[in-house]
Design an enzyme around this catalytic site. Sequence first.
Site, PDB file in Angstrom:
ATOM      1  N   HIS A   1     -37.512  29.024 -65.781  1.00  0.00           N
ATOM      2  CA  HIS A   1     -37.310  28.003 -64.805  1.00  0.00           C
ATOM      3  C   HIS A   1     -38.040  27.965 -63.541  1.00  0.00           C
ATOM      4  O   HIS A   1     -37.595  27.732 -62.556  1.00  0.00           O
ATOM      5  CB  HIS A   1     -35.758  28.125 -64.374  1.00  0.00           C
TER       6      HIS A   1
ATOM      7  N   ASP B   1     -31.699  33.259 -66.788  1.00  0.00           N
ATOM      8  CA  ASP B   1     -31.307  32.517 -67.871  1.00  0.00           C
ATOM      9  C   ASP B   1     -32.598  31.977 -68.998  1.00  0.00           C
ATOM     10  O   ASP B   1     -33.801  31.677 -68.159  1.00  0.00           O
ATOM     11  CB  ASP B   1     -30.121  31.426 -67.737  1.00  0.00           C
ATOM     12  N   GLU B   2     -32.382  31.475 -69.940  1.00  0.00           N
ATOM     13  CA  GLU B   2     -33.387  30.602 -70.877  1.00  0.00           C
ATOM     14  C   GLU B   2     -34.816  31.209 -70.603  1.00  0.00           C
ATOM     15  O   GLU B   2     -35.685  30.231 -70.033  1.00  0.00           O
ATOM     16  CB  GLU B   2     -33.121  29.192 -70.293  1.00  0.00           C
ATOM     17  N   VAL B   3     -35.152  32.348 -70.940  1.00  0.00           N
ATOM     18  CA  VAL B   3     -36.557  33.025 -70.698  1.00  0.00           C
ATOM     19  C   VAL B   3     -37.435  33.253 -71.975  1.00  0.00           C
ATOM     20  O   VAL B   3     -37.153  34.078 -72.663  1.00  0.00           O
ATOM     21  CB  VAL B   3     -36.445  34.047 -69.776  1.00  0.00           C
TER      22      VAL B   3
END
EC number: 3.2.1.52
Length: 505
Positions: free
Chosen positions: A239, A302-304
Amino acid sequence: MLIPQPVSYAPAEGRLTLTPQTAVSAPAEIAALLRELLGPATGLPLADGGEDAELAFALDDTTGLGEEGYRLTVDGTGARAVAGTLTGLRWAVQALRQLLPPQAYAATPVTGIDWTLPYIEIEDRPRYPWRGIMIDVGRWYQPVSWLRTVVDLLALHRMNTLHLHLTEDQGWRFEVRSHPRLTEVGAWRHESPIGHENIKQADRTPHGGHYTQDELRELVAYAARRGVTIVPEIDLPGHTTAAIAAYPELGNNPGTQLATGTRWGIYDTVLNCDDATVRVMKDVLDELVDVFPSPLIHLGGDEVPPAEWSANPGAQARMKELGLTDPEDLLGWWISELSAHLREHGRRVVVWDELVGRGAPAEAVVMAWRHQDKVIEALRAGHDVVATPCEHVYLDYYESDAPGEPVSIGGLLPLEKVYAYQPEPGEPAGDNRVLGVQGNLWGEYLPTVGRAAYNLLPRLSAVAEAGWGTRTELGDFRQRLDVMLRRFDALGVAYRRPEPYSAGE
């Protein structure tokens, strides 16, 4: 008619009327808070008084009420509150304010109202030490005035944490004086997506904005006066498209100039694993902790996606150095490097639940968001946990599937499901614990204050009671919520009006 419901609540016959002669005896911070909260609507001066003051708020470390508990009594002699801490007295002030007519929440004088309090005996303390709301300002910049309103709403509900999500692929909102392009470039995008069905269409309108450090310091002080701690989040190493657009050398494709993100969803773009990039993020955290005194700092995680690390020679060299075989484990290395840096500042790291089993520091607090089973998984891994599972407390979800609802990200989370949530798993998990509950308001489809408020309220009230730990029957809550909506009206905040309640719900 309080929300959250107090632990012990014993009404009696009679009412106490506040008048221009009503005086206050309290620690300076509490007396100032009483005047700040009650003065605008009532016009009452609430002057300092002595032992005979009708409003008496006192510290007493023998109460046994814990860090946030309080005892409030209203009878013919006045309103008296005791607590072991200033925080407890602040919650007593908020409880007293809810006992007044809802017009007490107006920002300007209200005439023709008898400012009376019912006789009552309250003894109260929360079950959980973390009771919060996350506001995402990375995707859509929102004015500081709205953040102050959120603080007011949290304090009204005796909630103590505002988790501020400050950075995203689509915008970097925190001023970093040592790296100014993070906001000069990363705070702006040239367009934004339009709606759900037309995700490939864009509004062709630039959007951006950021908060100066001075603005944020003022917000921190405003919140602290009300008993609310602001926990900032710099989301990394994923992100981070906005950061890499500002400084391409932070990314995994040297010489490639990215633009700040203009679509929603997960980007493959992640920070590289070079020492220089770690140093930049440490610079960011050095300035962040100077602005936010919170003992907890959120680093995301998160979400890597690992795709760029799999292809980048520097990341591969880092894996070899560390003896790693899976590029996803570089996530744990990243967080550990910065967690150690925060430890030098006397701070503790908070991360999303993707870090469980991926090298999360032992002392890390885990925010479990990917369903309730992640709460249990994080507890079993030995972490303290903030329960924020998407199916129970993601307030960016639709509240209803009825026609005409404004576009939200998806999901369905009616008020009654939020209210039914119990953060504590049914099985013991050792010495580690659920610290509390938090509602998350992600911002993709909430571009304005009005839209954010519509999704936030009144479900915030349900999160508050889940966190306080005094959940009652839904019908009782809905009756109390009817009064809370009148307080929202007086505050001038938008909200979604709940469907009429029937006992068969």
